[in-house]
Structure formats: structure tokens, C-alpha cells
Design an enzyme around this catalytic site. Sequence first.
Site, short mmCIF file in Angstrom:
data_model
loop_
_atom_site.label_atom_id
_atom_site.label_comp_id
_atom_site.label_asym_id
_atom_site.label_seq_id
_atom_site.Cartn_x
_atom_site.Cartn_y
_atom_site.Cartn_z
N ASP A 1 0.84 -1.21 0.00
CA ASP A 1 0.00 0.00 0.00
C ASP A 1 0.87 1.26 0.00
O ASP A 1 0.37 2.38 -0.05
CB ASP A 1 -1.02 0.00 1.14
N SER A 2 2.20 1.08 -0.01
CA SER A 2 3.11 2.21 -0.25
C SER A 2 2.81 2.82 -1.62
O SER A 2 3.25 3.94 -1.91
CB SER A 2 4.57 1.77 -0.17
N ASP B 76 -0.71 -6.37 0.13
CA ASP B 76 -1.06 -5.65 1.35
C ASP B 76 -2.56 -5.56 1.52
O ASP B 76 -3.29 -5.33 0.54
CB ASP B 76 -0.51 -4.21 1.27
N LYS C 78 -0.50 -9.39 3.59
CA LYS C 78 0.21 -8.75 4.72
C LYS C 78 -0.78 -7.86 5.47
O LYS C 78 -1.53 -7.10 4.85
CB LYS C 78 1.40 -7.94 4.20
N GLU D 14 -1.14 -5.25 8.90
CA GLU D 14 -0.48 -4.47 9.96
C GLU D 14 -1.24 -4.66 11.27
O GLU D 14 -2.47 -4.53 11.30
CB GLU D 14 -0.45 -2.99 9.60
N GLU E 263 9.24 -3.38 10.96
CA GLU E 263 9.62 -2.10 10.34
C GLU E 263 10.14 -1.14 11.40
O GLU E 263 9.47 -0.92 12.43
CB GLU E 263 8.41 -1.49 9.59
O1 KIV Z 1 3.56 -1.03 1.64
C1 KIV Z 1 4.77 -1.31 1.66
O2 KIV Z 1 5.51 -1.10 0.71
C2 KIV Z 1 5.31 -1.90 2.88
C3 KIV Z 1 6.80 -2.03 2.98
C4 KIV Z 1 7.39 -0.72 3.30
C5 KIV Z 1 7.19 -3.07 3.93
O3 KIV Z 1 4.57 -2.24 3.76
#
Ligand code: KIV
Length: 269
Positions: free
Chosen positions: A51-52, A88, A116, A118, A185
Site C-alpha cells: 500500500d506504499s 497488502d 500482509k 499491519e 519495520e
Molecule cells: O507497503 C509497503 O511497501 C510496505 C513495505 C514498506 C514493507 O509495507
Amino acid sequence: MSSQNNKPLTTIASLNKLKNESKKFSCLTAYESTMTSKICDAGVDIVLVGDSLGMVIQGNDSTLPVTMDQLIYHLECKGNNNSHIMADMPFMSYATDDLGFENATRLMQSGAHSVKIEGGEWICKMANTLAERGIPVCAHIGLTPQAINRIGGYFVQGRDTDKHDLMIAEAKALESAGAAMLLLECVPDALAESITSQLNIPVIGIGAGAKTDGQIMVVHDLLGISCLEKPPKFVKDFMSEAGSIKEAIQLYNISVKSGIFPAEEHTFF
Ligand code: KIV
């Protein structure tokens, strides 16, 4: 798209094997097919559709605006041949267990091999539900960017004793709940080392020193085109040492696997 790499598909089992053999693995973010194929051809083990993308692709100042539909659009881009595709779960896409189950299913049906999420202990139940139904979960703890408004800034996490002990307890609880991987992180080196050695599941680090089993970086950071004015300490611009994007990705992959990256200058103590 054809691959220049004959490596077999990276699976949870092959990542576990690497951990057991004390071999490092590499991960990078990617959001579209050409970059994914370059990353894959370089032999990078995991591609994260992160989600970056809300920051590096959309130009937002956080990851919060990213939606499920946007994440899926990027996830459906082709280019992968043999890397493990992790997707994500965007902000609030797992605010309740039912929502998390439904959205993780959508990601898996759109091409992800794992999701993934959080969060600490509060995501244990979800990790367990998903794992029992065949969805591998990577739990992301330490600095969790979706909680930036609560945390108050992009700071190193776990320096004080309470947070240090809590993070170890969270990591163990997530493993017991069925998480297949853990991502740390912005965590001090010694804490990341301690968590990595206490868990049987593979631990991936970003800004967590050199002792984790795997490393991840946002691909734009690796290419020296960070969206931030001053890239974080844990970022290395591999493009400055390479003649092409292909070479920069290869250099990152080799540097992670040989333990050269991250160096002390990229590490929080
Ligand atoms: O969204 C992302 O790119 C991340 C990485 C920074 C681990 O969660």
C-alpha cells in the site's frame, strides 16, 4: 512474459527452508508488470504489492487513501514468473474479522500467494482464521504506517522496555496464531535479532538491521527516486552504483543474500 530465471516458485515452504538453513532472502515492492518482471528475473524471492503505492504511485503523504480496488488493480498486473506475490491489506480493509476474511479472499483470487496485515495481538484471531482457510498471513509490526496518525510520526519502535517486551510478546502470539511470516519495520537491531531467533517463521525486516531472515525495500527507494525529500536511514540508493535498473535490482538481491546490505549505516541501534 518470459523469465530469464529458472528458479522454482518461492513458496512458504521454501522460505521456511531458507530460514532453517540460515540463508537470507530478498523482497521488493512492485506495482506494475515491467518492474515485477525485472525483479523476478533478478531472483528476488518476494514481490510485495504494497500500500506504499499510495505514496510512491499516487503521491499521497500516507498509505491511508489506498482502497481495495486500487490494490487489486496493481496486483492484477502481470510480470511474475517465480517470485512469491504478497499483497497488502489496505487501511480498514480488515477492520472487522468478516471484512478481513472477505478482502483477503479477493486478494488471493486476484493473484496473491499471501496477504500482509499491519497490527499486533488484535490481528491474531484474523491470522488464525485466514491460515486455517489456506491464506498465508505476514503480520507487520513495529512501525505500522497505517497507524501513523496514532503513532505521530515515522519513528523507530521498541526502544523503551515496555514496547520492547510488548513487541516480543506480539511476535510470539502472532506465530502461535498461525502467521506464516512476520515483518518488522523500524526496529532496533538487537530487538529484531532477538525476535528473529525466537521465531520459527521467516522474519522480514525494513529498517530492522541485518539479522532478520529477509529484507524488503520500496523499489523506488532502491532506484534513488524516493518520494521523500530525505530518504530514511535504512534506504540505500543501489542505482548510484549500477549502470541500469536491471543491475541495481541484481545488486540489491546479491547484497541482501550475501549479508552486505543493510550495513551499520542503514541500521538503528
Ligand atoms: O507497503 C509497503 O511497501 C510496505 C513495505 C514498506 C514493507 O509495507
